[in-house]
Design a protein around this motif. Structure first.
Motif, PDB file in Angstrom:
ATOM      1  N   ARG A 127     -16.372   5.984  -3.549  1.00  0.00           N
ATOM      2  CA  ARG A 127     -15.165   5.720  -2.775  1.00  0.00           C
ATOM      3  C   ARG A 127     -14.519   4.426  -3.271  1.00  0.00           C
ATOM      4  NH1 ARG A 127     -15.123   8.662   2.134  1.00  0.00           N
ATOM      5  NH2 ARG A 127     -17.061   9.840   2.454  1.00  0.00           N
ATOM      6  N   PHE A 128     -13.181   4.377  -3.251  1.00  0.00           N
ATOM      7  CA  PHE A 128     -12.487   3.178  -3.718  1.00  0.00           C
ATOM      8  C   PHE A 128     -11.134   3.070  -3.022  1.00  0.00           C
ATOM      9  CE2 PHE A 128     -11.801   6.739  -6.503  1.00  0.00           C
ATOM     10  CZ  PHE A 128     -10.433   6.767  -6.712  1.00  0.00           C
ATOM     11  N   PRO A 141       0.825  -1.214   0.000  1.00  0.00           N
ATOM     12  CA  PRO A 141       0.000   0.000   0.000  1.00  0.00           C
ATOM     13  C   PRO A 141       0.855   1.257   0.000  1.00  0.00           C
ATOM     14  CG  PRO A 141      -0.816  -1.583   1.611  1.00  0.00           C
ATOM     15  CD  PRO A 141       0.513  -2.095   1.142  1.00  0.00           C
ATOM     16  N   ILE A 142       0.441   2.246  -0.773  1.00  0.00           N
ATOM     17  CA  ILE A 142       1.153   3.528  -0.835  1.00  0.00           C
ATOM     18  C   ILE A 142       0.116   4.647  -0.920  1.00  0.00           C
ATOM     19  CG2 ILE A 142       1.391   3.421  -3.352  1.00  0.00           C
ATOM     20  CD1 ILE A 142       4.080   4.883  -3.047  1.00  0.00           C
ATOM     21  N   GLY A 143       0.300   5.686  -0.135  1.00  0.00           N
ATOM     22  CA  GLY A 143      -0.637   6.802  -0.167  1.00  0.00           C
ATOM     23  C   GLY A 143      -1.896   6.522   0.620  1.00  0.00           C
ATOM     24  N   PRO A 144      -2.914   7.368   0.465  1.00  0.00           N
ATOM     25  CA  PRO A 144      -4.170   7.201   1.217  1.00  0.00           C
ATOM     26  C   PRO A 144      -4.840   5.883   0.879  1.00  0.00           C
ATOM     27  CG  PRO A 144      -4.439   8.793  -0.555  1.00  0.00           C
ATOM     28  CD  PRO A 144      -2.976   8.506  -0.472  1.00  0.00           C
ATOM     29  N   ARG A 145      -5.428   5.253   1.868  1.00  0.00           N
ATOM     30  CA  ARG A 145      -6.036   3.935   1.651  1.00  0.00           C
ATOM     31  C   ARG A 145      -7.460   4.028   1.131  1.00  0.00           C
ATOM     32  NH1 ARG A 145      -2.974   2.733  -0.362  1.00  0.00           N
ATOM     33  NH2 ARG A 145      -3.952   0.724  -0.702  1.00  0.00           N
ATOM     34  N   GLU A 146      -7.997   5.223   1.069  1.00  0.00           N
ATOM     35  CA  GLU A 146      -9.300   5.414   0.446  1.00  0.00           C
ATOM     36  C   GLU A 146      -9.276   6.728  -0.322  1.00  0.00           C
ATOM     37  OE1 GLU A 146     -13.534   4.488   2.073  1.00  0.00           O
ATOM     38  OE2 GLU A 146     -13.168   6.606   2.512  1.00  0.00           O
ATOM     39  N   GLN A 147      -9.853   6.701  -1.520  1.00  0.00           N
ATOM     40  CA  GLN A 147      -9.952   7.902  -2.327  1.00  0.00           C
ATOM     41  C   GLN A 147     -11.382   8.039  -2.842  1.00  0.00           C
ATOM     42  OE1 GLN A 147      -6.201   6.901  -4.756  1.00  0.00           O
ATOM     43  NE2 GLN A 147      -6.023   9.109  -4.509  1.00  0.00           N
ATOM     44  N   ARG A 148     -11.687   9.234  -3.370  1.00  0.00           N
ATOM     45  CA  ARG A 148     -13.029   9.477  -3.909  1.00  0.00           C
ATOM     46  C   ARG A 148     -12.922  10.130  -5.280  1.00  0.00           C
ATOM     47  NH1 ARG A 148     -16.720  12.795   0.173  1.00  0.00           N
ATOM     48  NH2 ARG A 148     -15.039  14.305  -0.079  1.00  0.00           N
ATOM     49  N   MET A 149     -13.909   9.843  -6.123  1.00  0.00           N
ATOM     50  CA  MET A 149     -14.063  10.561  -7.379  1.00  0.00           C
ATOM     51  C   MET A 149     -15.057  11.686  -7.143  1.00  0.00           C
ATOM     52  SD  MET A 149     -11.994   9.311  -9.548  1.00  0.00           S
ATOM     53  CE  MET A 149     -12.566  10.058 -11.078  1.00  0.00           C
TER      54      MET A 149
END
Length: 304
Positions: free
Chosen positions: A272-273, A160-168
């Motif tokens: 969210r993904f 894992p790298i960076g935020p573990r959840e992102q949004r469009m």
């Protein structure tokens, strides 16, 4: 007396086979197509055997070339590992590290990580290739890459790298919303100017929304289509000018939301993904620069 071929000629030969051509091989090893072609020609002259079938459109190994590759690749990997042993006797590892990442990772993920990494390891030379197409790491001459879970190769190790959840996110300028109204449901977007993105495969990205377990898919229509990645900022500029609604990563649009230049649209429906992964070939030997970067990313993830 036969003169043994040099390491550069052998490396060029392996690169051509793995890349499937002289141009891509040259790019992978930091050379020119003519220099790579000459290196392979020297190798064939010194061995006295044709190693490659060449046509105007493709390059493929002969039977002799295939057998040579099967013996040569482990030997070259072992030589690289042997030379890298000296890194253990240095205070800080040195060498080159090449990453293949999507444009969004170069814009949103790496700026949060690289300054501290480069400060900690000043003798590592890092090259970042921002590319939204799905490439084979080894044939592209890259040590590691960043991708999202659905596009990872199965034989790769993923960290894992960076935020573990992102949004469009969706955004539009106040002027656009004043003229055309604010969508209340994803279905309302069929009456709006949507600023669209086309994948490198040629497909136009559909817009996905989710709320309370319900998923809605929209095939947007509008006045502009740009290629995902490097051209995405153009769609933001057009949205800022009041010409439509743009969909991009929340972190990408966030500064414009905070300034008021764009307003969030349909925020309760934003998809969210899971966040991205650093991935690299699953092999026992890792070059010191890559090993340092993997350990750094793991430590960053633990602190987050």
């Amino acid at each position: 007396m036969t003169i043994a071929p040099n390491i550069k000629d052998l490396t060029a030969f392996v690169a051509v086979i793995e890349a499937g051509g002289f141009r891509d091989a040259a790019r992978a090893i930091g050379s020119s197509p003519s220099a790579v072609s000459e290196a392979v020609r020297r190798l064939e002259t010194r061995t006295g055997v044709r190693l490659l079938h060449r046509t105007t459109r493709s390059v493929a190994a002969t039977e002799a070339g295939t057998r040579l590759l099967s013996q040569l690749k482990p030997a070259l990997d072992g030589l690289e590992a042997a030379l890298d042993v000296v890194n253990q006797f240095r205070d800080k590892p040195f060498g080159k590290l090449k990453l293949n990442v999507p444009v969004v990772a170069a814009r949103l993920i790496l700026p949060r990580i690289l300054p501290a990494f480069l400060s900690m390891y000043p003798e590592i030379e890092l090259e970042v290739v921002a590319d939204d197409s799905f490439v084979d790491l080894l044939s592209a001459g890259c040590d590691a890459g960043i991708r999202y879970g659905e596009s990872l190769q199965q034989d790769m190790i993923a960290v894992p790298i960076g935020p573990r959840e992102q949004r469009m996110a969706l955004g539009a300028s106040p002027a656009y919303l004043a003229r055309h109204g604010r969508p209340e449901h994803p279905d309302d977007l069929v009456r709006h100017a949507c600023l669209r993105h086309r994948f490198s495969s040629g497909a136009i990205a559909e817009w996905l929304f989710e709320r309370d377990g319900k998923t809605v898919r929209i095939e947007p229509q509008g006045p502009l289509i740009v290629r995902t990645g490097s051209s995405a900022e153009l769609s933001v500029d057009v949205a800022l000018a009041g010409n439509g609604i743009v969909q991009l990563f929340d972190d990408w649009l966030r500064p414009h939301f905070e300034s008021g230049a764009l307003e969030p649209v349909l925020e309760p429906w934003w998809l969210r993904f899971p966040g991205p992964y650093l991935y690299y070939p699953g092999r026992r030997y890792l070059p010191a620069p890559l090993r340092a970067f993997v350990d750094f990313v793991k430590a960053e993830c633990e602190r987050a």
